[in-house]
Enzyme design. Structure first.
Site, PDB file in Angstrom:
ATOM      1  N   HIS A 148      -3.508  -5.493   2.249  1.00  0.00           N
ATOM      2  CA  HIS A 148      -3.194  -5.691   3.667  1.00  0.00           C
ATOM      3  C   HIS A 148      -3.863  -6.996   4.102  1.00  0.00           C
ATOM      4  CE1 HIS A 148      -2.056  -1.398   4.199  1.00  0.00           C
ATOM      5  NE2 HIS A 148      -3.125  -1.090   3.515  1.00  0.00           N
ATOM      6  N   CYS A 178       0.820  -1.213   0.000  1.00  0.00           N
ATOM      7  CA  CYS A 178       0.000   0.000   0.000  1.00  0.00           C
ATOM      8  C   CYS A 178       0.857   1.266   0.000  1.00  0.00           C
ATOM      9  CB  CYS A 178      -1.008  -0.043   1.137  1.00  0.00           C
ATOM     10  SG  CYS A 178      -2.440   1.005   0.815  1.00  0.00           S
TER      11      CYS A 178
HETATM   12  N1  GLN Z   1      -1.905   6.866   2.260  1.00  0.00           N
HETATM   13  C1  GLN Z   1      -2.012   6.018   1.117  1.00  0.00           C
HETATM   14  C2  GLN Z   1      -3.354   6.177   0.443  1.00  0.00           C
HETATM   15  O1  GLN Z   1      -4.330   6.522   1.051  1.00  0.00           O
HETATM   16  C3  GLN Z   1      -1.739   4.577   1.507  1.00  0.00           C
HETATM   17  C4  GLN Z   1      -2.746   4.004   2.462  1.00  0.00           C
HETATM   18  C5  GLN Z   1      -2.365   2.671   3.063  1.00  0.00           C
HETATM   19  O2  GLN Z   1      -1.178   2.348   3.218  1.00  0.00           O
HETATM   20  N2  GLN Z   1      -3.373   1.919   3.483  1.00  0.00           N
HETATM   21  O3  GLN Z   1      -3.473   5.919  -0.734  1.00  0.00           O
END
Ligand code: GLN
Length: 244
Positions: free
Chosen positions: A198, A97
């Site tokens: 995740h 992510c």
């Molecule tokens: N901040 C990033 C986004 O919103 C990654 C989010 C995350 O790692 N879940 O796209």
């Protein structure tokens, strides 16, 4: 012959660890222990240089935009060149992510452009529209592993656009993936993998952890099988949650 040691470097383990992404490291460690393999974990935070020869697998988990903003320039200034050198000698890099987004060229948040390390040929743009949230399942086709399913959970505001020659990690079966529209999820280039998934990712997809470990250690033979009753149940449950 001494058993191989999986040497893992966690990038920004405190800042880039949303949704218990640290669980990915615990799973790698535990599966090494069960197999009698060594496991060494090093954390590299803000300002820390990394030795490209000292690690077999580099890992960066997810993070909120503000935590990514803290890490992005540091990653480029103190770690980018070493990461490229490590990849050139076959090290594995896994980004989840927010970590995935920083493996590309940039993450654009309005006027703010966070730099990435350019290990993957992609860019991410923060979208004004809804966050892409929910259970997700993708089909991947990895060398030596064939067609398999990776399942988990995604929650991102960024939309990731792959360059024309950049391969996705997989094809979205359920969920949103890179943009919510492209049908592509994640990206892969040799031993560099990025994904929005995740879960944490590896406890729900233990087969992928073994694939990463085999590659990171440069093993010719597959790892010895383990009793994966619980892991298989976790995988089945993640797939079912995604609607497969
Ligand atoms: N901040 C990033 C986004 O919103 C990654 C989010 C995350 O790692 N879940 O796209």
């Amino acid at each position: 012959m001494p058993s191989p040691v999986l040497r893992v470097c966690a990038l920004y383990p405190d800042l880039m660890n949303i949704y218990a992404d640290r669980g990915n490291l615990l799973l790698l460690q535990q599966r090494c222990a069960w197999r009698g393999l060594g496991f060494q974990l090093t954390g590299a935070g803000l300002g820390d240089a990394i030795d490209p020869a000292a690690h077999d697998l580099f890992y960066m988990g997810g993070g909120q935009d503000r935590d990514q903003a803290l890490c992005a320039q540091d990653l480029v200034d103190t770690k980018r060149d070493a990461l490229h050198t490590a990849v050139d000698r076959g090290a594995v890099v896994l980004g989840v992510c927010g970590g995935y987004q920083l493996l590309g060229h940039s993450y654009e948040l309005g006027d703010e452009h966070l730099p990435g390390v350019g290990l993957l040929d992609l860019r991410t743009v923060r979208h004004d529209g809804p966050r892409l949230i929910g259970n997700v399942a993708i089909e991947v086709d990895l060398p030596g592993a064939g067609r398999r399913i990776v399942a988990g959970f995604e929650n991102h505001g960024g939309r990731t656009h792959l360059a024309s020659g950049q391969a996705p990690l997989g094809r979205v079966l359920k969920g949103h993936g890179n943009t919510g529209e492209s049908g592509a999820e994640g990206a892969i280039c040799g031993s560099v993998l990025g994904t929005y998934i995740h879960g944490p990712l590896l406890p729900k997809n233990a087969w992928l952890a073994d694939w990463l470990t085999e590659r990171a250690l440069g093993l010719d033979e597959p790892l010895a099988p383990l009793d994966d009753g619980m892991e298989d149940a976790a995988h089945a449950s993640a797939k079912a949650a995604a609607g497969l």
